[in-house]
Design a protein around this motif. Sequence first.
Motif, PDB file in Angstrom:
ATOM      1  N   ASN A  25     -18.648 -15.630  47.966  1.00 42.95           N
ATOM      2  CA  ASN A  25     -17.845 -14.539  47.404  1.00 42.95           C
ATOM      3  C   ASN A  25     -16.670 -15.068  46.601  1.00 42.95           C
ATOM      4  OD1 ASN A  25     -19.482 -12.592  48.515  1.00 42.95           O
ATOM      5  ND2 ASN A  25     -18.117 -12.110  50.200  1.00 42.95           N
ATOM      6  N   ILE A  26     -15.978 -16.057  47.128  1.00 45.14           N
ATOM      7  CA  ILE A  26     -14.817 -16.609  46.423  1.00 45.14           C
ATOM      8  C   ILE A  26     -15.264 -17.355  45.169  1.00 45.14           C
ATOM      9  CG2 ILE A  26     -12.933 -18.287  46.579  1.00 45.14           C
ATOM     10  CD1 ILE A  26     -12.623 -17.407  49.523  1.00 45.14           C
ATOM     11  N   GLU A  27     -16.341 -18.109  45.257  1.00 48.76           N
ATOM     12  CA  GLU A  27     -16.841 -18.840  44.094  1.00 48.76           C
ATOM     13  C   GLU A  27     -17.278 -17.874  42.986  1.00 48.76           C
ATOM     14  OE1 GLU A  27     -19.648 -22.642  43.123  1.00 48.76           O
ATOM     15  OE2 GLU A  27     -20.410 -21.215  44.595  1.00 48.76           O
ATOM     16  N   SER A  36      -5.939 -11.708  35.448  1.00 51.00           N
ATOM     17  CA  SER A  36      -5.204 -10.641  36.136  1.00 51.00           C
ATOM     18  C   SER A  36      -5.973 -10.076  37.336  1.00 51.00           C
ATOM     19  CB  SER A  36      -4.900  -9.507  35.157  1.00 51.00           C
ATOM     20  OG  SER A  36      -6.112  -8.955  34.648  1.00 51.00           O
ATOM     21  N   ASP A  37      -7.196 -10.548  37.577  1.00 51.13           N
ATOM     22  CA  ASP A  37      -8.019 -10.034  38.678  1.00 51.13           C
ATOM     23  C   ASP A  37      -7.602 -10.628  40.023  1.00 51.13           C
ATOM     24  OD1 ASP A  37      -9.516  -8.590  36.871  1.00 51.13           O
ATOM     25  OD2 ASP A  37     -11.178 -10.013  36.820  1.00 51.13           O
ATOM     26  N   HIS A  38      -7.965  -9.920  41.066  1.00 48.73           N
ATOM     27  CA  HIS A  38      -7.794 -10.438  42.419  1.00 48.73           C
ATOM     28  C   HIS A  38      -8.911  -9.879  43.294  1.00 48.73           C
ATOM     29  CE1 HIS A  38      -5.564  -6.625  42.400  1.00 48.73           C
ATOM     30  NE2 HIS A  38      -5.874  -6.527  43.685  1.00 48.73           N
ATOM     31  N   LEU A  39      -9.162 -10.551  44.393  1.00 44.91           N
ATOM     32  CA  LEU A  39     -10.228 -10.194  45.318  1.00 44.91           C
ATOM     33  C   LEU A  39      -9.619  -9.941  46.689  1.00 44.91           C
ATOM     34  CD1 LEU A  39     -13.279 -10.177  46.249  1.00 44.91           C
ATOM     35  CD2 LEU A  39     -12.998 -12.641  46.633  1.00 44.91           C
ATOM     36  N   HIS A  40      -9.917  -8.781  47.269  1.00 43.90           N
ATOM     37  CA  HIS A  40      -9.473  -8.474  48.626  1.00 43.90           C
ATOM     38  C   HIS A  40     -10.602  -8.800  49.588  1.00 43.90           C
ATOM     39  CE1 HIS A  40      -5.726  -6.137  47.914  1.00 43.90           C
ATOM     40  NE2 HIS A  40      -6.251  -6.044  46.705  1.00 43.90           N
ATOM     41  N   VAL A  41     -10.291  -9.533  50.628  1.00 42.47           N
ATOM     42  CA  VAL A  41     -11.245  -9.824  51.703  1.00 42.47           C
ATOM     43  C   VAL A  41     -10.642  -9.207  52.962  1.00 42.47           C
ATOM     44  CG1 VAL A  41     -12.472 -11.619  52.971  1.00 42.47           C
ATOM     45  CG2 VAL A  41     -11.882 -11.988  50.560  1.00 42.47           C
ATOM     46  N   VAL A  59      -7.318 -13.103  47.122  1.00 45.22           N
ATOM     47  CA  VAL A  59      -7.560 -14.291  46.315  1.00 45.22           C
ATOM     48  C   VAL A  59      -7.238 -13.923  44.874  1.00 45.22           C
ATOM     49  CG1 VAL A  59      -9.282 -15.975  45.566  1.00 45.22           C
ATOM     50  CG2 VAL A  59      -9.390 -15.019  47.884  1.00 45.22           C
ATOM     51  N   ALA A  60      -6.395 -14.727  44.220  1.00 47.37           N
ATOM     52  CA  ALA A  60      -6.002 -14.459  42.836  1.00 47.37           C
ATOM     53  C   ALA A  60      -6.165 -15.718  42.006  1.00 47.37           C
ATOM     54  CB  ALA A  60      -4.552 -13.990  42.788  1.00 47.37           C
ATOM     55  N   ILE A  61      -6.346 -15.519  40.722  1.00 43.45           N
ATOM     56  CA  ILE A  61      -6.425 -16.631  39.776  1.00 43.45           C
ATOM     57  C   ILE A  61      -5.013 -17.078  39.445  1.00 43.45           C
ATOM     58  CG2 ILE A  61      -7.193 -17.330  37.474  1.00 43.45           C
ATOM     59  CD1 ILE A  61      -9.511 -16.678  39.390  1.00 43.45           C
ATOM     60  N   ASP A  62      -4.732 -18.369  39.555  1.00 45.35           N
ATOM     61  CA  ASP A  62      -3.412 -18.924  39.233  1.00 45.35           C
ATOM     62  C   ASP A  62      -3.393 -19.286  37.751  1.00 45.35           C
ATOM     63  OD1 ASP A  62      -1.067 -20.368  38.928  1.00 45.35           O
ATOM     64  OD2 ASP A  62      -1.378 -21.619  40.692  1.00 45.35           O
ATOM     65  N   ASP A  64      -1.087 -20.433  35.929  1.00 41.82           N
ATOM     66  CA  ASP A  64      -0.442 -21.719  35.661  1.00 41.82           C
ATOM     67  C   ASP A  64      -1.430 -22.865  35.807  1.00 41.82           C
ATOM     68  OD1 ASP A  64       2.003 -20.479  35.168  1.00 41.82           O
ATOM     69  OD2 ASP A  64       2.673 -20.713  37.242  1.00 41.82           O
ATOM     70  N   ALA A  65      -2.303 -22.794  36.809  1.00 44.08           N
ATOM     71  CA  ALA A  65      -3.296 -23.848  37.023  1.00 44.08           C
ATOM     72  C   ALA A  65      -4.316 -23.857  35.891  1.00 44.08           C
ATOM     73  CB  ALA A  65      -3.988 -23.641  38.370  1.00 44.08           C
ATOM     74  N   ILE A  66      -4.663 -22.678  35.381  1.00 44.07           N
ATOM     75  CA  ILE A  66      -5.627 -22.598  34.289  1.00 44.07           C
ATOM     76  C   ILE A  66      -5.041 -23.245  33.030  1.00 44.07           C
ATOM     77  CG2 ILE A  66      -6.826 -21.024  32.713  1.00 44.07           C
ATOM     78  CD1 ILE A  66      -7.080 -19.095  35.106  1.00 44.07           C
ATOM     79  N   GLN A  67      -3.781 -22.961  32.747  1.00 46.38           N
ATOM     80  CA  GLN A  67      -3.142 -23.510  31.547  1.00 46.38           C
ATOM     81  C   GLN A  67      -2.967 -25.009  31.641  1.00 46.38           C
ATOM     82  OE1 GLN A  67       0.452 -21.194  31.189  1.00 46.38           O
ATOM     83  NE2 GLN A  67      -0.671 -19.301  30.836  1.00 46.38           N
ATOM     84  N   ALA A  68      -2.813 -25.546  32.846  1.00 52.51           N
ATOM     85  CA  ALA A  68      -2.609 -26.982  33.033  1.00 52.51           C
ATOM     86  C   ALA A  68      -3.905 -27.777  32.892  1.00 52.51           C
ATOM     87  CB  ALA A  68      -1.988 -27.249  34.401  1.00 52.51           C
ATOM     88  N   SER A  69      -5.044 -27.116  33.053  1.00 51.97           N
ATOM     89  CA  SER A  69      -6.310 -27.857  33.011  1.00 51.97           C
ATOM     90  C   SER A  69      -6.867 -27.966  31.620  1.00 51.97           C
ATOM     91  CB  SER A  69      -7.334 -27.202  33.926  1.00 51.97           C
ATOM     92  OG  SER A  69      -7.550 -25.863  33.599  1.00 51.97           O
TER      93      SER A  69
END
Length: 69
Positions: A25-27, A36-41, A59-62, A64-69
């Motif tokens: 589910n997380i993958e 801007s999406d998030h997942l509620h478990v 679970v949310a997308i960071d 900052d981490a996306i921009q750094a990669s």
Amino acid sequence: MSSSGDGEALVVEGGPQSLSLLAENIESFALEADQSDHLHVDYFPQHDYLVEGSSSLVVAIDSDAIQAS
């Protein structure tokens, strides 16, 4: 699922099948989500892998981490 008192650690416990479903589910979310999406478990009766008393998880997308990669 539970978290440490200071919020520094997430403890995920369960059988192999339950942990595999959670991971899938997380993958899937991570591969398809917008920044801007998030997942509620959250537990609900007859949940596929969570037991009553499990902590909720968001679970949310960071971005900052996306921009750094």
